[in-house]
Design an enzyme around this catalytic site. Structure first.
Site, PDB file in Angstrom:
ATOM      1  N   HIS A  19       0.768  -1.314  -0.136  1.00  0.00           N
ATOM      2  CA  HIS A  19      -0.021   0.003   0.037  1.00  0.00           C
ATOM      3  C   HIS A  19       0.812   1.185   0.103  1.00  0.00           C
ATOM      4  O   HIS A  19       0.322   2.694  -0.229  1.00  0.00           O
ATOM      5  CB  HIS A  19      -0.890   0.140   1.251  1.00  0.00           C
ATOM      6  N   ASN A  66      -6.659   5.996   3.961  1.00  0.00           N
ATOM      7  CA  ASN A  66      -8.210   6.363   3.919  1.00  0.00           C
ATOM      8  C   ASN A  66      -8.517   8.049   3.958  1.00  0.00           C
ATOM      9  O   ASN A  66      -9.532   8.324   3.589  1.00  0.00           O
ATOM     10  CB  ASN A  66      -9.062   5.458   4.714  1.00  0.00           C
ATOM     11  N   ASP A  92      -0.944   2.524  -5.354  1.00  0.00           N
ATOM     12  CA  ASP A  92      -0.833   1.175  -5.742  1.00  0.00           C
ATOM     13  C   ASP A  92      -2.209   0.623  -6.303  1.00  0.00           C
ATOM     14  O   ASP A  92      -3.213   1.340  -6.143  1.00  0.00           O
ATOM     15  CB  ASP A  92      -0.704   0.300  -4.335  1.00  0.00           C
ATOM     16  N   ASN A 113      -9.614   3.438  -1.589  1.00  0.00           N
ATOM     17  CA  ASN A 113     -10.203   4.423  -0.601  1.00  0.00           C
ATOM     18  C   ASN A 113      -9.011   5.704  -0.562  1.00  0.00           C
ATOM     19  O   ASN A 113      -9.847   6.539  -0.113  1.00  0.00           O
ATOM     20  CB  ASN A 113     -10.030   3.783   0.732  1.00  0.00           C
TER      21      ASN A 113
END
Length: 188
Positions: A19, A66, A92, A113
């Protein structure tokens, strides 16, 4: 002025995870420009650099994935001359195999997100994206643990090459245009 924002999660716990490839690319861009994202401002680790005559903000949000849009909004609130057309977001993408690189001028969040947060805080889907393929887990239920895990040793060389390629694409886009970067770097 341009804003290059890499998406990821802050802290050593997440530094090597799938991530965080957006952070890796921003760090590589900074390194190539003789800088580092050491300035703590705008809810980010940031650097102010020049690429030719262009002022560029390199940004690694420290708000967690997020809420990445909060950091981008803080930069926008500080630099009123910025618009969504000045943004390059790097993140990513599970829709592409490990090591694939795709550039797009705009689009939806595609379930990401961090991108959803950028769209919500910038008020538009019209910003450039550099999407770095990380592959998809075999089981749909394993998505969170997958993106928050490091790449296995066998995949790391491909990712290192892709991070370098993505940094080249970002620098090329800043020196030329994002459209030309798409033509040159998509599918390579």
């Amino acid at each position: 002025m341009k804003l290059v924002v890499g998406l990821g999660n802050p802290g050593a716990k997440y530094a090597a995870t799938r991530h965080n490839v957006g952070f890796w690319v921003v760090d590589e861009v900074a390194r190539r420009l003789g800088s580092e994202c050491s300035r703590e401002k705008w809810k980010s680790h940031a650097a102010l650099v020049r690429v030719g005559a262009e002022r560029v903000i390199l940004c690694k949000p420290q708000t967690f994935m997020n809420n990445s849009g909060e950091a981008a909004r803080a930069v926008f609130d500080y630099f009123s001359e910025l618009s969504a057309d000045d943004v390059i977001a790097i993140y990513d993408d599970m829709d592409f195999p490990v090591g694939d690189l795709r550039l797009r001028e705009k689009g939806s969040a595609g379930g990401h997100n961090g991108v959803k947060s950028l769209i919500a805080h910038l008020g538009t889907e019209s910003f450039a994206r550099v999407r770095v393929g990380i592959g998809r887990p075999e089981q749909k239920s394993a998505v969170i643990s997958y993106v928050l895990s490091p790449f296995p040793a066998a995949e790391r060389p491909a990712m290192d090459e892709t991070v370098n390629h993505a940094a080249e694409a970002v620098l090329f886009a800043l020196q030329n245009s994002f459209t030309l970067a798409m033509n040159r770097f998509n599918g390579t």
